[in-house]
Write an enzyme that holds these catalytic residues in place. Structure first.
Site, PDB file in Angstrom:
ATOM      1  N   GLU A 308     100.513  45.263  22.618  1.00  0.00           N
ATOM      2  CA  GLU A 308      99.517  45.359  23.683  1.00  0.00           C
ATOM      3  C   GLU A 308      99.772  46.483  24.691  1.00  0.00           C
ATOM      4  OE1 GLU A 308      97.635  41.006  24.037  1.00  0.00           O
ATOM      5  OE2 GLU A 308      99.588  41.143  24.991  1.00  0.00           O
TER       6      GLU A 308
HETATM    7  C1  ACM Z   1     101.662  39.004  21.807  1.00  0.00           C
HETATM    8  O1  ACM Z   1     101.158  37.875  21.805  1.00  0.00           O
HETATM    9  N1  ACM Z   1     101.103  39.971  22.498  1.00  0.00           N
HETATM   10  C2  ACM Z   1     102.866  39.276  21.066  1.00  0.00           C
END
Ligand code: ACM
Length: 696
Positions: A308
């Site tokens: 992310e």
């Molecule tokens: C995650 O849930 N961003 C690893």
């Protein structure tokens, strides 16, 4: 007659012995009927390799067997009755690929535990503790021969201590429970935007400015590593970079991709602060930090996150853009891959193997990186095909509030897997993930347990162990055993409800409401409240008190299923009647019970929804029972009721709406039922009732 009676009794005995309450189910277990009677005094002998770690494990197991049997087992008496035959030490510390196999033979005379390594013996001791069985003749260990080993080598639980800090004693009791379920990796998510939770002596502003004072000292870390190793559990730290890294930059803003200053992030989500991958100083800083951590954590694996990264700081920074051009890096993904490759050199230099979330899986990623899939089975399969060692977490997010059944039936390598045998072997295991946004030390155990048992069994037991009913029977028994470790998963929800009510006498309507609702999953939960949740939101509302995978939900689901599959329309009906009668009262009984208590008053709309469902359910049962035709608007009226109940109001989810929907469609189609086409009728009802969307 007497012979028949004897056969029946025999059949019952065999049946009882076959139903061992072991979780995870061993690879093979043959019961004999020749039980070992437990009594005060129990001479234990180690035969072969022994050391202090094995002795401590034996002592812990005996203490727990005593607690379960109310006997004094530890007092030696007579010839050895319990022989622990461990062939060798195995590694000094648990490591990936350890021989965890063991055999356990219980006869009327003695118990023999055989293993190749201490870790194998530790696994076998957990099985032994679970074998303690009360009978009318006293406590016994059922006569059995067990040969056992795990299906997957990596069986982990991630706990995020960044969003909310968890004291060491919380982690210790969860490690105890992991060991009881034969899990062997604690993935410690130690840094994120909301906190930097470990002491660095070389870069003290990390915890000094990034943690609100809530971090683990290196001494505590070493102690926890030892505690875990004693239980055959590896600890893998995760330092999530280059994104999810705001807390690093509070003390060291110069390594971010945009100028500071930075503050600890209090909100949840994906944020912009990201390491600057273009400067050598960044790698020097990370080298210093990771070198220090590599010395502290003995495990071979180190997780660098990698998930992310929104890339906004990279896109907005002209210097980074120029760097990308110069190095022919066209996308942020490619830049992150550049970062990962340089990071890998550092991680390797310090003797570690690198693990990352599946965003790191881009062309050019070196093959010795282990990839953890959180985005789905698809990326797991892709990675395995490309030659990477893979871990699966996608279906095992505990904050997604799925039932044990859903978690249990999600297999890392299902029968339908497109992978070849060689590719399948690259799936080294998986991990449950317990993200920390909605966790406190008070509720964390109830969010992890007992559901984590379902995944522990999936990772350990043979793939064909899939009987959900039998799983729940064993889950209930083993869940209660976990309380021995001080786990609060059963006690905490009741305590939290008493606290909200402000009395030990929780009114019956409040208890009824809480029996039929569940918390929303993390993603939805964030959108439910008038004030957006942050790290400072107290997690004490009714939505936090409620528990997931409620027995009442399972009962409704099972009863609707029985009713649908019974040609006489009687199976399950009595149970549903009782449920609906209880619910139908709630709009009258709940508001006065909640009156004057703002936290309880918030749930009045939900109580009204539940009452409406209760009355509609009663009506549906009458229609089904009396084979009535319904009016043209009956179905649409009742679907509107369902839609209202599916809206995520009050923070309380109704987990059985899909079964209720099936019931409504059954009632609407009851008059078209024809016993000759029973199967088609059932299929039509099921298809008509299939959800477009039901909020979970
Ligand atoms: C995650 O849930 N961003 C690893």
């Amino acid at each position: 007659m007497r012979i028949l009676f004897a056969v029946l009794i025999l059949a019952q005995l065999v049946f009882a012995a076959d139903r061992l309450t072991l979780l995870p189910v061993p690879a093979s277990a043959q019961t004999s009927g020749a039980d070992f009677a437990l009594a005060n005094g129990f001479t234990i002998k180690t035969d072969g390799y022994s050391d202090a770690r094995l002795q401590r494990a034996i002592d812990r197991a005996v203490r727990r067997m005593e607690a379960r049997s109310v006997l004094v087992l530890a007092r030696p008496s007579g010839a050895p009755a319990f022989i622990v035959a461990c062939k060798s030490k195995g590694g000094d510390l648990p490591q990936l690929g350890d021989d965890e196999s063991y055999s356990l033979e219980v006869t009327a005379q003695q118990v023999v535990l055989t293993s190749n390594t201490v870790v194998g013996a530790i696994r076998g001791l957990e099985t032994l503790v679970q074998l303690v069985t009360p009978t009318s003749k006293g406590y016994v260990l059922p006569g059995v021969v067990i040969h056992d080993q795990p299906r997957f080598a990596w069986r982990g639980l991630l706990i995020d201590v960044a969003r909310h800090f968890q004291p060491i004693e919380v982690l210790k009791r969860n490690l105890d429970a992991m060991a009881a379920a034969k899990m062997n990796v604690f993935h410690w998510h130690l840094s994120d935007d909301q906190g930097f939770r470990i002491e660095s002596k070389k870069l003290p502003k990390l915890q000094g400015m990034g943690s609100d004072g809530l971090y683990y000292t290196q001494e505590q870390v070493r102690d926890l590593i030892g505690y875990a190793a004693d239980r055959g559990i590896r600890i893998m730290p995760e330092f999530d970079i280059p994104g999810h890294s705001t807390s690093w930059f509070v003390g060291y803003p110069q390594f971010a991709s945009a100028p500071g200053p930075y503050q600890i992030e209090r909100r949840y989500g994906v944020f912009d602060p990201t390491f600057d991958p273009t400067r050598d100083a960044t790698y020097k800083f990370l080298d210093t930090f990771l070198g220090e951590m590599a010395k502290l954590f003995p495990d071979a694996y180190l997780h660098i996150g990698g998930d992310e990264n929104n890339g906004k700081q990279w896109t907005a920074n002209p210097r980074i853009q120029a760097f990308m051009k110069k190095h022919r890096l066209e996308t942020n993904n490619q830049l992150q891959n550049y970062f990962n490759k340089r990071l890998l050199v550092i991680v390797k230099k310090h003797g570690k193997k690198m693990v990352g979330w599946d965003e790191v899986l881009v062309p050019g990623l070196p093959k010795d990186v282990v990839v953890q899939s959180w985005r789905g089975l698809k990326s797991l399969d892709e990675g395995a095909k490309e030659g990477y060692g893979m871990l699966l977490s996608a279906p095992y997010y505990l904050d997604a509030m799925m039932s044990s059944q859903q978690l249990y039936l999600a297999d890392p390598v299902p029968a339908t897997s497109p992978l070849t045998a060689e590719e399948r072997a690259r799936v080294i295991g998986g991990e449950c993930a317990m993200w920390g946004e909605e966790l406190t030390p008070a509720n964390i155990d109830s969010r992890i347990w007992p559901r984590n048992l379902a995944v522990a069994e999936r990772f350990w037991s043979p793939a064909n162990v899939t009987d959900v009913g039998d799983y729940y029977r064993r889950e209930d028994a083993v869940s209660v055993q976990l309380e021995h470790f001080g786990l609060q998963h059963i006690a905490a929800p009741d305590r939290a409800l008493r606290s909200l009510v402000g009395s030990s006498d929780v009114p019956a309507p409040v208890q009824v409401l809480m029996k039929y609702v569940e918390p929303y999953r993390l993603g939805l939960r964030h959108r439910l409240f008038e004030v957006r949740q942050t790290e400072q939101t107290p997690l004490t509302s009714l939505a936090d008190v409620g528990n997931v995978d409620q027995p009442a939900t399972r009962e409704i689901v099972a009863n609707v299923d029985r009713l649908l599959n019974d040609a006489n329309f009687t199976a399950g009906a009595a149970g549903l009647q009782a449920t609906f009668a209880e619910l139908a009262q709630l709009d009258r009984s709940y508001p006065p019970a909640a009156s004057g208590n703002p936290a309880l008053e918030k749930a009045i709309p939900r109580a009204q929804d539940l009452a409406g469902l209760g009355r509609a359910g009663q009506e549906a049962l009458t229609i089904i029972n009396q084979n009535q035709a319904v009016s043209a608007t009956w179905l649409s009226d009742h679907l509107a009721l369902l839609d209202r109940a599916a809206k995520p109001t009050s923070g309380l989810n109704i987990g059985w709406l899909q079964s209720f929907r099936t019931l409504i469609f059954m009632a609407a189609a009851r008059s078209q039922y024809d016993p000759l086409t029973q199967k088609q009728w059932r299929e039509k009802v099921t298809a008509d009732a299939a959800p477009k969307t039901v909020h979970k």
